[in-house]
Write a protein that holds these residues in place. Sequence first.
Motif, PDB file in Angstrom:
ATOM      1  N   VAL A 122      19.936  -1.874  19.297  1.00 13.54           N
ATOM      2  CA  VAL A 122      19.661  -2.965  18.365  1.00 13.54           C
ATOM      3  C   VAL A 122      20.497  -2.804  17.102  1.00 13.54           C
ATOM      4  N   GLN A 123      20.908  -3.936  16.553  1.00 17.83           N
ATOM      5  CA  GLN A 123      21.464  -4.026  15.207  1.00 17.83           C
ATOM      6  C   GLN A 123      20.413  -4.764  14.396  1.00 17.83           C
ATOM      7  N   ALA A 124      19.588  -4.011  13.649  1.00 19.68           N
ATOM      8  CA  ALA A 124      18.393  -4.562  13.032  1.00 19.68           C
ATOM      9  C   ALA A 124      18.675  -5.011  11.614  1.00 19.68           C
ATOM     10  N   ASN A 125      18.345  -6.290  11.327  1.00 18.16           N
ATOM     11  CA  ASN A 125      18.646  -6.865  10.011  1.00 18.16           C
ATOM     12  C   ASN A 125      17.743  -8.068   9.750  1.00 18.16           C
ATOM     13  N   PHE A 126      16.469  -7.970  10.112  1.00 17.25           N
ATOM     14  CA  PHE A 126      15.613  -9.149  10.106  1.00 17.25           C
ATOM     15  C   PHE A 126      14.419  -8.984   9.165  1.00 17.25           C
ATOM     16  N   GLY A 127      13.801 -10.138   8.820  1.00 17.67           N
ATOM     17  CA  GLY A 127      12.686 -10.148   7.901  1.00 17.67           C
ATOM     18  C   GLY A 127      11.342 -10.095   8.593  1.00 17.67           C
ATOM     19  N   GLY A 128      10.304  -9.903   7.801  1.00 20.11           N
ATOM     20  CA  GLY A 128       8.949  -9.798   8.312  1.00 20.11           C
ATOM     21  C   GLY A 128       8.254  -8.604   7.694  1.00 20.11           C
ATOM     22  N   THR A 129       7.107  -8.227   8.254  1.00 19.75           N
ATOM     23  CA  THR A 129       6.359  -7.056   7.811  1.00 19.75           C
ATOM     24  C   THR A 129       6.309  -6.047   8.939  1.00 19.75           C
ATOM     25  N   LEU A 130       6.799  -4.853   8.690  1.00 19.67           N
ATOM     26  CA  LEU A 130       6.857  -3.819   9.720  1.00 19.67           C
ATOM     27  C   LEU A 130       5.491  -3.579  10.336  1.00 19.67           C
ATOM     28  N   ARG A 131       5.476  -3.501  11.671  1.00 15.72           N
ATOM     29  CA  ARG A 131       4.294  -3.084  12.411  1.00 15.72           C
ATOM     30  C   ARG A 131       4.685  -1.892  13.271  1.00 15.72           C
ATOM     31  N   VAL A 132       3.890  -0.844  13.191  1.00 14.09           N
ATOM     32  CA  VAL A 132       4.120   0.359  13.991  1.00 14.09           C
ATOM     33  C   VAL A 132       2.901   0.558  14.878  1.00 14.09           C
ATOM     34  N   LEU A 133       3.112   0.451  16.187  1.00 15.86           N
ATOM     35  CA  LEU A 133       2.030   0.533  17.157  1.00 15.86           C
ATOM     36  C   LEU A 133       0.895  -0.434  16.795  1.00 15.86           C
ATOM     37  N   GLY A 134       1.283  -1.621  16.318  1.00 10.07           N
ATOM     38  CA  GLY A 134       0.321  -2.671  16.017  1.00 10.07           C
ATOM     39  C   GLY A 134      -0.229  -2.644  14.613  1.00 10.07           C
ATOM     40  N   ARG A 135       0.115  -1.638  13.828  1.00  9.80           N
ATOM     41  CA  ARG A 135      -0.433  -1.516  12.481  1.00  9.80           C
ATOM     42  C   ARG A 135       0.591  -1.969  11.452  1.00  9.80           C
ATOM     43  N   ALA A 136       0.179  -2.833  10.524  1.00 15.15           N
ATOM     44  CA  ALA A 136       1.075  -3.317   9.488  1.00 15.15           C
ATOM     45  C   ALA A 136       1.425  -2.195   8.513  1.00 15.15           C
ATOM     46  N   VAL A 137       2.732  -2.078   8.217  1.00 13.46           N
ATOM     47  CA  VAL A 137       3.211  -1.054   7.286  1.00 13.46           C
ATOM     48  C   VAL A 137       4.157  -1.718   6.290  1.00 13.46           C
ATOM     49  N   PRO A 138       3.617  -2.483   5.325  1.00 13.18           N
ATOM     50  CA  PRO A 138       4.490  -3.063   4.302  1.00 13.18           C
ATOM     51  C   PRO A 138       5.052  -1.968   3.413  1.00 13.18           C
ATOM     52  N   PRO A 139       6.172  -2.220   2.733  1.00 13.22           N
ATOM     53  CA  PRO A 139       6.794  -1.171   1.905  1.00 13.22           C
ATOM     54  C   PRO A 139       5.842  -0.522   0.915  1.00 13.22           C
ATOM     55  N   GLU A 140       4.979  -1.315   0.283  1.00 17.09           N
ATOM     56  CA  GLU A 140       4.095  -0.744  -0.728  1.00 17.09           C
ATOM     57  C   GLU A 140       3.099   0.249  -0.142  1.00 17.09           C
ATOM     58  N   SER A 141       2.803   0.121   1.150  1.00 11.63           N
ATOM     59  CA  SER A 141       1.843   1.038   1.765  1.00 11.63           C
ATOM     60  C   SER A 141       2.405   2.445   1.926  1.00 11.63           C
ATOM     61  N   VAL A 142       3.730   2.567   1.889  1.00  8.36           N
ATOM     62  CA  VAL A 142       4.355   3.890   1.992  1.00  8.36           C
ATOM     63  C   VAL A 142       5.035   4.283   0.684  1.00  8.36           C
ATOM     64  N   GLY A 143       4.663   3.588  -0.405  1.00  7.72           N
ATOM     65  CA  GLY A 143       5.075   4.012  -1.717  1.00  7.72           C
ATOM     66  C   GLY A 143       6.466   3.626  -2.144  1.00  7.72           C
ATOM     67  N   VAL A 144       7.040   2.586  -1.527  1.00 10.64           N
ATOM     68  CA  VAL A 144       8.360   2.134  -1.950  1.00 10.64           C
ATOM     69  C   VAL A 144       8.300   0.644  -2.251  1.00 10.64           C
ATOM     70  N   GLY A 145       9.252   0.178  -3.074  1.00  9.97           N
ATOM     71  CA  GLY A 145       9.324  -1.241  -3.371  1.00  9.97           C
ATOM     72  C   GLY A 145       9.919  -1.999  -2.213  1.00  9.97           C
ATOM     73  N   ALA A 146       9.771  -3.321  -2.244  1.00 12.20           N
ATOM     74  CA  ALA A 146      10.376  -4.161  -1.205  1.00 12.20           C
ATOM     75  C   ALA A 146      11.869  -3.937  -1.175  1.00 12.20           C
ATOM     76  N   GLY A 147      12.495  -4.274  -0.055  1.00 10.42           N
ATOM     77  CA  GLY A 147      13.879  -3.920   0.203  1.00 10.42           C
ATOM     78  C   GLY A 147      14.918  -4.661  -0.589  1.00 10.42           C
ATOM     79  N   GLY A 148      14.726  -4.805  -1.879  1.00  8.25           N
ATOM     80  CA  GLY A 148      15.772  -5.339  -2.732  1.00  8.25           C
ATOM     81  C   GLY A 148      15.762  -6.850  -2.791  1.00  8.25           C
ATOM     82  N   PRO A 149      16.381  -7.434  -3.801  1.00  8.70           N
ATOM     83  CA  PRO A 149      16.464  -8.889  -3.914  1.00  8.70           C
ATOM     84  C   PRO A 149      17.197  -9.492  -2.735  1.00  8.70           C
TER      85      PRO A 149
END
Length: 361
Positions: free
Chosen positions: A210-237
């Motif tokens: 894959v060449q990954a470059n897409f939007g949305g909210t990360l899900r890992v094994l069905g669980r939502a993992v937005p950037p703030e949940s792992v202590g980082v800001g959203a991926g830039g403007p």
Amino acid sequence: MEPLSPPTPPSGSPRPRARDLGIVVGSGVPGPLNAITDVPGVRVGHTTVRRTPDVHSGVTAVVPGAVGPHRPLPAGAFTGNGYGKLVGTTQLAELGALETPVLLTSTLSAFRVADALVGWMLGRPGCEDVRSLNPVVGECNDGLLSDIRSRPVREEHVREALETASQGPVAEGCVGAGTGTVALGFKAGVGTASRVPEAGGGRFTVGVLVQANFGGTLRVLGRAVPPESVGVGAGGPGAAADAGSCVIVVATDAPLDGRRLTRVARRAVFALARTGAAYSHGSGDYAVAFSTRPDPGALVADADLGPLFEAVLDGVEEAVLNSLLAATTTTGFGGRTVPALPADALLAVLGAPAVPGPGGR
């Protein structure tokens, strides 16, 4: 899923893959390298083009052995959302035949890469009389982190990726066509995985890249993992849910024709939903699937394709996770910084009790 353990990167790798963290997608068995190069005869090469701080780009080549206009391979393609460029799509769909390696790159470099691929192919032994050729080149927009208007990928970079392609382990993350890409709010890049399913009385290998470059909210094994949940800001403007793309390449040694491979490619795009893809207006979501058997002979029956479909679904999900976990925080064009997905924080989130909500699986 077994209890998650702290990250233990494999020897020589600065960042762990999903399985190194105990994150196992599905019950299928991966190939020895858990990569598209587990499919016999398939090679991968990268050329990374980086001029700090403004250019973070490159090209990735997926090279099936001996492919050419006189020895095309069965292939299919599927467009989930056509906001993008997949050079060579119409002939691929019409004939179900792949005549060249599949190359991935940056949006505005796609046409230069296609031209360089044609030149490389015309110089190959056995192509002296070729007067028509259908190059297949996909792209993602890396303009958030790279000066995309400079069109930095040139013929020499394409030739390097093709000539250095190998059957060994595949570099992931910020390399080749993934050098400047962003997905799901994190720095992403190239990712790969494989499965070895049994279908129609045979045992085959299915590999994805894959060449990954897409939007949305990360899900890992069905669980939502937005950037703030792992202590980082959203991926830039600009790294919003309505931006980005994903190009997926699927290779297999299963005996399939173009129609069946189109069905396989369709499942590859479907699999992005598992990772949290938004499939938005501005996302070009494409898959190309090919078989390494130029004359497939007795085909796997449609009724027996289920295990191959499942292998693709699981492989794409894992490849996207690998693309994120392998990537590193990058500061690029205009001083914009996109953070990497921190493995330790991800494990902490996955190890915590789930909060009930819609969309889980």
